[in-house]
Design a protein around this motif. Structure first.
Motif, PDB file in Angstrom:
ATOM      1  N   TYR A  41      -4.487   5.257  13.232  1.00 27.38           N
ATOM      2  CA  TYR A  41      -3.269   4.438  13.325  1.00 27.38           C
ATOM      3  C   TYR A  41      -2.723   4.096  11.942  1.00 27.38           C
ATOM      4  O   TYR A  41      -1.505   4.032  11.764  1.00 27.38           O
ATOM      5  N   ASN A  42      -3.599   3.904  10.959  1.00 25.22           N
ATOM      6  CA  ASN A  42      -3.131   3.638   9.594  1.00 25.22           C
ATOM      7  C   ASN A  42      -2.386   4.856   9.031  1.00 25.22           C
ATOM      8  O   ASN A  42      -1.396   4.712   8.318  1.00 25.22           O
ATOM      9  N   GLU A  43      -2.888   6.053   9.338  1.00 22.45           N
ATOM     10  CA  GLU A  43      -2.273   7.286   8.826  1.00 22.45           C
ATOM     11  C   GLU A  43      -0.962   7.620   9.515  1.00 22.45           C
ATOM     12  O   GLU A  43      -0.017   8.065   8.868  1.00 22.45           O
ATOM     13  N   PHE A  44      -0.914   7.457  10.835  1.00 23.64           N
ATOM     14  CA  PHE A  44       0.223   7.982  11.603  1.00 23.64           C
ATOM     15  C   PHE A  44       1.003   6.920  12.382  1.00 23.64           C
ATOM     16  O   PHE A  44       2.076   7.230  12.898  1.00 23.64           O
ATOM     17  N   GLY A  45       0.473   5.742  12.490  1.00 20.79           N
ATOM     18  CA  GLY A  45       1.178   4.690  13.204  1.00 20.79           C
ATOM     19  C   GLY A  45       1.039   4.767  14.713  1.00 20.79           C
ATOM     20  O   GLY A  45       1.366   3.841  15.416  1.00 20.79           O
ATOM     21  N   GLY A  46       0.571   5.870  15.234  1.00 16.63           N
ATOM     22  CA  GLY A  46       0.414   6.038  16.675  1.00 16.63           C
ATOM     23  C   GLY A  46       0.586   7.492  17.064  1.00 16.63           C
ATOM     24  O   GLY A  46       0.701   8.393  16.220  1.00 16.63           O
ATOM     25  N   LYS A  47       0.612   7.701  18.356  1.00 19.98           N
ATOM     26  CA  LYS A  47       0.672   9.062  18.887  1.00 19.98           C
ATOM     27  C   LYS A  47       1.975   9.762  18.509  1.00 19.98           C
ATOM     28  O   LYS A  47       1.981  10.951  18.192  1.00 19.98           O
TER      29      LYS A  47
END
Length: 185
Positions: A41-47
């Protein structure tokens, strides 16, 4: 965390190969990558962010491959034939790239997220090819014809003959021949 990011993208590609995107779970992607769900989630914020990153990475890899093929030492005709054949092989092997090139998305893939449209990728490849080849010998128009021919094989596969064997790329033949206008006939 470049290593974690790449591991997460690889895990997402593997998950996508095993099951449709709507049922891919972030906790499984994180576990397969050997990182915490919070790192994902830190890298991409979510799906959705992970889906956008997959699209961006697939686009970047394809264009890097285009540059590699066009940078070969062979002649222009051979490079264009290889570009067409390589595009078909690569798109057949990578469903996400196939969707990016054709605009045909299915339920197994991430929903169409902001990314290049097929016509934008076609123009990018056309422009790269025209810039890499001898001026005057291969016009942007002819480069685009080769790209579109390859895409037609992606959409509607035609036999096992490599595109380079179709006789379209040799000097003075097919796509390499001078374009005849009504005044030439």
């Amino acid at each position: 965390m470049p290593a974690a990011r790449e591991s997460l993208l690889e895990a997402a590609v593997a998950a996508l190969a095993a099951r449709p995107w709507p049922v891919v779970r972030m906790v499984e992607v994180a576990a397969a990558a050997g990182v915490s769900r919070q790192t994902l989630y830190n890298e991409f914020g979510g799906k959705d962010g992970l889906g956008r990153a997959l699209v961006r990475r697939e686009t970047d890899r394809y264009l890097a491959g285009v540059d590699r093929v066009l940078g070969a030492e062979e002649g222009a005709h051979e490079r264009m034939a290889e570009l067409a054949s390589w595009t078909v092989r690569t798109a057949r092997a990578h469903p996400l790239l196939r969707a990016l090139l054709t605009g045909c998305w299915d339920a197994r893939l991430p929903l169409l997220v902001p990314g290049p449209r097929p016509e934008e990728l076609t123009r990018a490849v056309r422009d790269r090819a025209a810039a890499a080849l001898a001026p005057g010998e291969w016009t942007a128009y002819r480069c685009e014809l080769v790209v579109r021919l390859a895409l037609s094989y992606v959409v509607a596969p035609g036999g096992d003959a490599p595109l380079g064997d179709l006789g379209l790329f040799g000097p003075g033949r097919g796509l390499s021949a001078p374009i005849r206008t009504a005044g030439d006939r």
